[in-house]
Design a protein around this motif. Structure first.
Motif, PDB file in Angstrom:
ATOM      1  N   VAL A  43     -20.038  13.426 -51.116  1.00 40.98           N
ATOM      2  CA  VAL A  43     -20.645  14.653 -51.650  1.00 40.98           C
ATOM      3  C   VAL A  43     -21.957  14.329 -52.360  1.00 40.98           C
ATOM      4  O   VAL A  43     -22.955  15.043 -52.210  1.00 40.98           O
ATOM      5  CB  VAL A  43     -19.655  15.356 -52.610  1.00 40.98           C
ATOM      6  CG1 VAL A  43     -20.328  16.507 -53.341  1.00 40.98           C
ATOM      7  CG2 VAL A  43     -18.445  15.848 -51.834  1.00 40.98           C
ATOM      8  N   PHE A  44     -21.975  13.248 -53.117  1.00 44.96           N
ATOM      9  CA  PHE A  44     -23.194  12.839 -53.816  1.00 44.96           C
ATOM     10  C   PHE A  44     -24.298  12.498 -52.817  1.00 44.96           C
ATOM     11  O   PHE A  44     -25.455  12.884 -53.001  1.00 44.96           O
ATOM     12  CB  PHE A  44     -22.892  11.633 -54.716  1.00 44.96           C
ATOM     13  CG  PHE A  44     -24.076  11.160 -55.498  1.00 44.96           C
ATOM     14  CD1 PHE A  44     -24.543  11.898 -56.572  1.00 44.96           C
ATOM     15  CD2 PHE A  44     -24.706   9.976 -55.169  1.00 44.96           C
ATOM     16  CE1 PHE A  44     -25.629  11.465 -57.299  1.00 44.96           C
ATOM     17  CE2 PHE A  44     -25.797   9.542 -55.884  1.00 44.96           C
ATOM     18  CZ  PHE A  44     -26.263  10.285 -56.957  1.00 44.96           C
ATOM     19  N   ALA A  45     -23.956  11.785 -51.751  1.00 48.93           N
ATOM     20  CA  ALA A  45     -24.949  11.417 -50.743  1.00 48.93           C
ATOM     21  C   ALA A  45     -25.531  12.650 -50.050  1.00 48.93           C
ATOM     22  O   ALA A  45     -26.725  12.718 -49.814  1.00 48.93           O
ATOM     23  CB  ALA A  45     -24.321  10.473 -49.723  1.00 48.93           C
ATOM     24  N   VAL A  46     -24.691  13.610 -49.752  1.00 54.04           N
ATOM     25  CA  VAL A  46     -25.173  14.846 -49.124  1.00 54.04           C
ATOM     26  C   VAL A  46     -26.135  15.576 -50.046  1.00 54.04           C
ATOM     27  O   VAL A  46     -27.179  16.075 -49.627  1.00 54.04           O
ATOM     28  CB  VAL A  46     -23.978  15.756 -48.730  1.00 54.04           C
ATOM     29  CG1 VAL A  46     -24.462  17.149 -48.349  1.00 54.04           C
ATOM     30  CG2 VAL A  46     -23.211  15.127 -47.587  1.00 54.04           C
ATOM     31  N   ALA A  47     -25.807  15.620 -51.341  1.00 51.72           N
ATOM     32  CA  ALA A  47     -26.673  16.305 -52.307  1.00 51.72           C
ATOM     33  C   ALA A  47     -28.009  15.594 -52.450  1.00 51.72           C
ATOM     34  O   ALA A  47     -29.056  16.239 -52.564  1.00 51.72           O
ATOM     35  CB  ALA A  47     -25.964  16.395 -53.658  1.00 51.72           C
ATOM     36  N   VAL A  48     -28.001  14.274 -52.440  1.00 50.69           N
ATOM     37  CA  VAL A  48     -29.248  13.519 -52.619  1.00 50.69           C
ATOM     38  C   VAL A  48     -30.096  13.533 -51.359  1.00 50.69           C
ATOM     39  O   VAL A  48     -31.317  13.654 -51.429  1.00 50.69           O
ATOM     40  CB  VAL A  48     -28.909  12.059 -53.027  1.00 50.69           C
ATOM     41  CG1 VAL A  48     -30.133  11.173 -52.982  1.00 50.69           C
ATOM     42  CG2 VAL A  48     -28.293  12.043 -54.419  1.00 50.69           C
ATOM     43  N   LEU A  49     -29.462  13.426 -50.199  1.00 53.86           N
ATOM     44  CA  LEU A  49     -30.215  13.307 -48.947  1.00 53.86           C
ATOM     45  C   LEU A  49     -30.560  14.643 -48.322  1.00 53.86           C
ATOM     46  O   LEU A  49     -31.211  14.665 -47.274  1.00 53.86           O
ATOM     47  CB  LEU A  49     -29.397  12.471 -47.943  1.00 53.86           C
ATOM     48  CG  LEU A  49     -29.105  11.036 -48.403  1.00 53.86           C
ATOM     49  CD1 LEU A  49     -28.200  10.357 -47.393  1.00 53.86           C
ATOM     50  CD2 LEU A  49     -30.405  10.261 -48.568  1.00 53.86           C
TER      51      LEU A  49
END
Length: 43
Positions: A32-38
């Motif tokens: 979820v964090f990666a999706v938000a950042v990328l």
């Protein structure tokens, strides 16, 4: 006819590993964090 004696069922040994909730959070939180950042940013 003899009535069988009552025996307690054997206790289940608790799991030694992390709980299902902890394991789920450990797997999903970085995704979820990666999706938000990328996520592409719109102007």
């Amino acid at each position: 006819m003899a009535i069988p004696t009552y025996r307690k069922p054997p206790r289940k040994v608790p799991q030694r590993g992390p709980s299902l909730v902890t394991l789920t959070l450990l797997i999903t939180a970085p995704a979820v964090f990666a999706v938000a950042v990328l996520r592409p940013r719109s102007r």
